[in-house]
Structure formats: C-alpha cells, structure tokens
Design a protein around this motif. Sequence first.
Motif, PDB file in Angstrom:
ATOM      1  N   LYS A   1       0.733  -0.964  -0.271  1.00  0.00           N
ATOM      2  CA  LYS A   1       0.146  -0.008   0.121  1.00  0.00           C
ATOM      3  C   LYS A   1       1.075   1.241  -0.163  1.00  0.00           C
ATOM      4  N   ASP A   2       0.824   2.116  -0.973  1.00  0.00           N
ATOM      5  CA  ASP A   2       1.485   3.074  -0.683  1.00  0.00           C
ATOM      6  C   ASP A   2       1.016   4.191   0.616  1.00  0.00           C
ATOM      7  N   GLU A   3       1.312   5.938   0.526  1.00  0.00           N
ATOM      8  CA  GLU A   3       1.318   6.300   1.401  1.00  0.00           C
ATOM      9  C   GLU A   3      -0.415   7.001   1.311  1.00  0.00           C
ATOM     10  N   ASP A   4      -0.911   6.737  -0.153  1.00  0.00           N
ATOM     11  CA  ASP A   4      -2.348   6.787   0.186  1.00  0.00           C
ATOM     12  C   ASP A   4      -3.015   5.778   0.632  1.00  0.00           C
ATOM     13  N   GLY A   5      -2.979   4.629   0.698  1.00  0.00           N
ATOM     14  CA  GLY A   5      -3.707   3.670   0.597  1.00  0.00           C
ATOM     15  C   GLY A   5      -3.391   2.510  -0.836  1.00  0.00           C
ATOM     16  N   ASP A   6      -2.384   3.293  -1.634  1.00  0.00           N
ATOM     17  CA  ASP A   6      -3.544   2.359  -3.881  1.00  0.00           C
ATOM     18  C   ASP A   6      -2.230   1.037  -3.464  1.00  0.00           C
ATOM     19  N   LEU A   7      -2.915   0.155  -3.692  1.00  0.00           N
ATOM     20  CA  LEU A   7      -1.843  -0.833  -3.814  1.00  0.00           C
ATOM     21  C   LEU A   7      -1.044  -0.901  -5.391  1.00  0.00           C
ATOM     22  N   TRP A   8       0.070  -1.562  -5.227  1.00  0.00           N
ATOM     23  CA  TRP A   8       0.582  -1.621  -6.455  1.00  0.00           C
ATOM     24  C   TRP A   8       1.162  -3.457  -5.744  1.00  0.00           C
ATOM     25  N   LEU A   9       1.446  -4.261  -7.018  1.00  0.00           N
ATOM     26  CA  LEU A   9       1.425  -5.402  -6.968  1.00  0.00           C
ATOM     27  C   LEU A   9       3.179  -5.850  -7.455  1.00  0.00           C
ATOM     28  N   LEU A  10       3.507  -6.624  -6.594  1.00  0.00           N
ATOM     29  CA  LEU A  10       4.570  -6.770  -6.576  1.00  0.00           C
ATOM     30  C   LEU A  10       5.228  -7.858  -6.559  1.00  0.00           C
ATOM     31  N   GLY A  11       4.791  -9.035  -8.016  1.00  0.00           N
ATOM     32  CA  GLY A  11       4.836 -10.352  -8.163  1.00  0.00           C
ATOM     33  C   GLY A  11       4.678 -11.476  -7.502  1.00  0.00           C
ATOM     34  N   ARG A  12       5.359 -11.860  -7.384  1.00  0.00           N
ATOM     35  CA  ARG A  12       4.771 -13.558  -6.709  1.00  0.00           C
ATOM     36  C   ARG A  12       5.320 -13.865  -5.535  1.00  0.00           C
ATOM     37  N   VAL A  13       4.380 -13.953  -4.598  1.00  0.00           N
ATOM     38  CA  VAL A  13       5.022 -14.736  -3.335  1.00  0.00           C
ATOM     39  C   VAL A  13       6.336 -15.462  -3.336  1.00  0.00           C
ATOM     40  N   ASP A  14       6.402 -17.154  -3.790  1.00  0.00           N
ATOM     41  CA  ASP A  14       7.037 -17.072  -4.042  1.00  0.00           C
ATOM     42  C   ASP A  14       8.630 -16.703  -4.732  1.00  0.00           C
TER      43      ASP A  14
END
Length: 662
Positions: free
Chosen positions: A515-528
């Motif tokens: 979550k960024d400072e505004d609460g917007d979502l950024w996908l960061l790839g597979r947890v694996d």
Amino acid sequence: MTETSTEGTGPEGGALSNLLHETRRFDPPAELAANANVKADVYQRAADDRLGFWADAAEQCLTWERKWDQVLDWSKAPFAKWFVGGKLNAAYNAVDRHVEAGHGDRVAYYWEGEPGDTRTITYADLQKMVSQAANALVELGVRTGDRVAIYMPMIPETVVAMLACARLGAPHTVVFGGFSAAALRDRIQDCDARIVITVDGQYRRGNQAALKPAVDEAVADCPDVRNVLVVRRTGQDVAWTDKDLWWHEVVDRQPTTHTPEAFDAEHPLYVMYTSGTTGKPKGILHTTGGYLTQCAWTHWAVFDLKPEQDIFWTAADIGWVTGHSYIVYGPLINGATSVMYEGTPDTPHQGRWWEIIDKYKVSILYTAPTTIRMFMKWGAEVPARYDLSTLRVLGSVGEPINPEAYIWYRHNIGHDKTPVVDTWWQTETGGHMISPLPGVTAGKPGSAMTAIPGISADVVDDAGKPVGNGQGGYLVLTEPWPGMLRTIWGDDQRYLDTYFSRFPGVYFAGDGAKKDEDGDLWLLGRVDDVMNVAGHRLSTTEIESALVSHPKVAESAVVGATDETTGQAVVAFVILRGSVPAEEAQGAELAAELRNHVAKEISPIAKPRQILMVADLPKTRSGKIMRRLLRDVAENRTMGDVTTLQDSSVMDLISAGLAAGK
Ligand code: ATP
Ligand code: MG
C-alpha cells in the motif's frame, strides 16, 4: 520521477520491503470523466450494500429467464453460490438478445487473419453460426453437462464453438493452440471431455503450422473422446481417423435456428487451466450467472465501453482467461464491436498492430506488459508511422506494469491523452478485481490503484494482519465475489489448500503487494519469487522496474540466488533495447552502470550481485516470465517443469551464457 531511497523497510516493517517511490500521476481526461459510464459515487454505493450493488449489476448486464431468490449463499464457505435460483442462457445473453433488440447488423467481430484475409461478423451472423454449431453438437450426442475441449487458433469458429457449448450447457475447456499434444491430452483427461473441436492448422509468422497432428496424438490416449470436429483453416493436408469429422460437413447443413434453454446460475460454464507460471496448471471452474455479471460489468466500467461507438480490441489469445472474459463473454454480453487478430505482432512487419488500429479505428486496446516491453525494444518510430488518434483508453494485464513501460505506452500509443488501466486479476477471479476506473481514478504508473467497486482486497503481513500505508505484504481477497472460481475441477481439497489455507477464511492470491502512502495498491509479483537479501524481503517487481527505467533496458527478470554472505543475492537477467550497440552490450561497463542505477533508483540493498545480458527470457505461453526456471539456472539446479514454457531453447541459451560468464 523516482526518488532515491537509501533504506528498505526491513523485515520488521511488513512482509515485503517498499523500495520504489514513483510520484507521477495523471488525472482522468475531463471529457472522458464527464461522460464516463461510472462516476466516483459508485464506490460508496458498493461499500454501503455490496450484495445490492452486484444484484443491480446482474440485472443491468444480463437478461434472466428467472430471477434469483438469493444474491449470495456463503453458508458452505469457501464454496460460493451466486444468484441462487436464477436461470439464464449465456449464449442467448451474448448473441440472440442483441438481435432481438434490433442490433443484428452491428458488427460483433472484425476478424483479421495473419495472411491479411478478413471477415466481418455481425450479431445476426453470429446467431446463425452459433445455432448451427449447437445443432451439430446435439447431433454428435453432446448433452447438458458434457465437456467439450476446444484446441483452436484465433479464428471466429473458436468463439462460435465456445458459445455453442454454452448454449447447450456443455462446459468448454479451451486449450491454447500452441500447447503440445501432452498438454492437450492432460487437459482432455482431467476434465473428461468427450468431443474435441480443432482445425487443420493455423498461420503463425507467415507459415502454416499444423494443429491436427497434436490432436491425433492426444486423442490416441483418450478413448472416451467420441469425435473430433475439424475446422478447415489453412487447407493443408491432414491425417484422418475414424473419429474425425469436418466442421463444414457437419455444421453447415444444420438449421440456422436453435432454441436456447435457460440453465441454473450456478451451472458450469467452463474449465480453464491457469498459465502454469508457478507449477502444474489448475483446472479453474467458472459458473454462469456470477461470472457473466462480473465480466460484463467490469468490461463496461473499467474500459468505459460505449457499445455503439467503441471499437474494442483485446490483443490476447482466447486460450487464456483474458480472451474468455474480454474477447468473448464481456464484449458480447455488452453488445460491443471487437477486433480479433489471428497472428503475431511482427508478421509481416513490426507495425502490424498499429496498422490494425489505424484500419479499424480501434478506440480501446487491452494487452500485456510483456508485449509493451517488446514494442519498446523495437522502438517508438514503428507506431509513430500510424494514425492511433482514435484510441481513448489503454489497458494492461498479466504482470505488474513497470512504470517506464506504462509511460512509454501512454506516450507513444496513447499520445499522452489516454488513461492506462492496469487491471489485476487471475484466472481464478474470472474478471477484473483491482484497477483504476478511467473516468474516476487518477493513474499512477505501476499501480493497479484500488479494488473495483464490490470487491474487497487487502494486504496483510505474515500473521494475516492488514499492513499500514507504506508497507508491503500478501494480497488477499476478504469477501467472495461473483466471478470467483467455484473450485478446482474435480479437486475440492486442492481448492481449499491452494487458496484458503495460508490465511484462514480469506482468499490468498499468491501475489505480493504494497500500500502506498495514499493506500493505493501496487502489485509486487509472486510471493514465491520473493528474495531474502541480508534480512530484507525484496520483491522482484521493484528491482525489475528500476532496471527497465534505464534508457538502455527493455525488459528484465530478477531472481534470488544463494549467497554465502547475504543468504540470497539478486541476480538480474536483462534484455537491452534494440538501439544498444553489440560491443557495448557485452561490456562489463554497462553491467556496472545498471547495478549502480538500481542502487541509486531504489536502494543499495537491491543492487544485483550479477547482471546477465540475454536475448530472451523464459515465458509462459501467455507471456509471463517464469522466474523459477531462472532461479534453477542461477543456482545450478536441474530445471523444473517446462511444459508451459513458450520456447524451451531460451533456457539453453541462458544457461550457456551464465556458464561462459563465470
Ligand atoms: P499459475 O497459477 O498456474 O502459476 P498464473 O498465475 O500465471 O499461473 P494466470 O491466472 O493467468 O496464471 O495469472 C494470474 C497472475 O498474473 C496473478 O496472480 C498475478 O501474478 C499476475 N497478474 C495479472 N494481472 C496483473 C497485474 N495487472 N499486475 C500484476 N500482476 C498481475
Ligand atoms: Mg496463479
């Protein structure tokens, strides 16, 4: 621009470090915002009454023969039932009702074959074609509930075959035309299909590529397949077995009318196997009412689709869920006009897509970051030769879009006036889940922004507790949604284990996010794929995006390899842009420059230990990078499952390059 950050959040700050600080943003264009299908108030409406919101969407998007008694039955969670007691026919909703409403002359598909042949198919044409195909399937003994496998390229008959199955309540399973005989056989057997629909061959990079031999090989191991229906596409010679029938001989003589029957909202519509990025594909079951509601509503809202004006193009294969939801079901339910293209983007030249947009005046384009990065590599001068001024919304799907790829897409294809909607979703979700709405949400390059109305997503830490703004963790979906998978075909236990065991009671997507400072979502790839470098948990996406932000880099993949001092170290594989001279590409100087660039852009802790220039990266056939194979190479292990790999020679080249560099 990106700022320099010298420290990661560290292991104590959440499940993933937050490194990239991208601050560019783009407000929705005023005219688009003023005329948008949905306005900002939609979020509040959905938050106040989520089920009421989806019930309205179901009513707005679909024609029901019988209305439902209950919107959601979650009493047997996590096995959901939506629109309980409702009845409808998917094909009637996609085709017939538009003809009945007087739109029979509207074009459903402008189809463009790779060799340049074209077909224009109206809704009235489609109604006749689907009715004939449905009658033919009945003649071949297909009954409601029987499974039909479809192994076809991007031709109109593929859509017709899917809709004919849907019309009869016979779940289809579409297998990507590039898959091997073994992959086809496994899928036919897994869902016990009785009929296979295929073609003689397809056009691929200017050649005729046979499909029928793979079917023959697969069906030899599937005694329960009764018939194989073969569409003639290329006219090439094919071997013939006693199960084979020509489509034109069986379908063309059928009556052009067929009365559709309404099925239960929870009747199975199709089984689709996941891309196989992380391992063995899963047979995802989608049912009718909820799936179609979410497909149609998101297609209308997320692309701001105006069926009478827009020319919509999802440039993806029908063999992936993106094709099912946004080439077939969403657009047809909404009465849209779509473009469908058979071939590859560089046949016969690298401007083919832009030529198609120019020719058909495409207004909405939907594609994957991997393709955008390929266009970046080819250079901006290629699209500049064509008139792309009709485009008004651009979409991205399949992987996180690197901020630089987003900017390139928005600037060179959208001429800085089109919103880019970065849509996060999965085969399992059926339709869009996290995405900007083009008339409402400001775009941030690299962020999928917020859950769409009616969807509840969150980012949690190891203990399942929501992380705060500025922190990273695991993406979860906290409430059921209409288009959700109902199970993994024939394997309820795997459904529970895969999605509902990591965090009890909520759906775990397998992806990292922040979550960024505004609460917007950024996908960061597979947890694996998360790396643990000196106690910092680093995601692949941010480091890859930092590399792609270097003007000489077109694409990159990073993995963690065992390291004596730091536990794991970052190893980066990089594809350079076409403009970089070969001598420079091989030099140690450029590698050092890129390593320092990562340190400066995001953080010294993310600085790759090693950078390898490669010509290509291992990808699934839907274009997703398979980092697990690169990890195997970086750690000198034997390579894992490669059956869903697009081109297996890529891995040999990379292994050889790595050995030479050591
Ligand atoms: P498998 O589950 O068999 O490993 P897969 O996950 O690649 O295959 P898909 O369902 O086609 O199969 O892909 C869904 C995944 O694609 C998501 O979980 C996510 O990792 C990625 N993805 C899709 N769209 C986006 C997006 N807009 N941003 C970031 N990631 C995305
Ligand atoms: Mg997946």
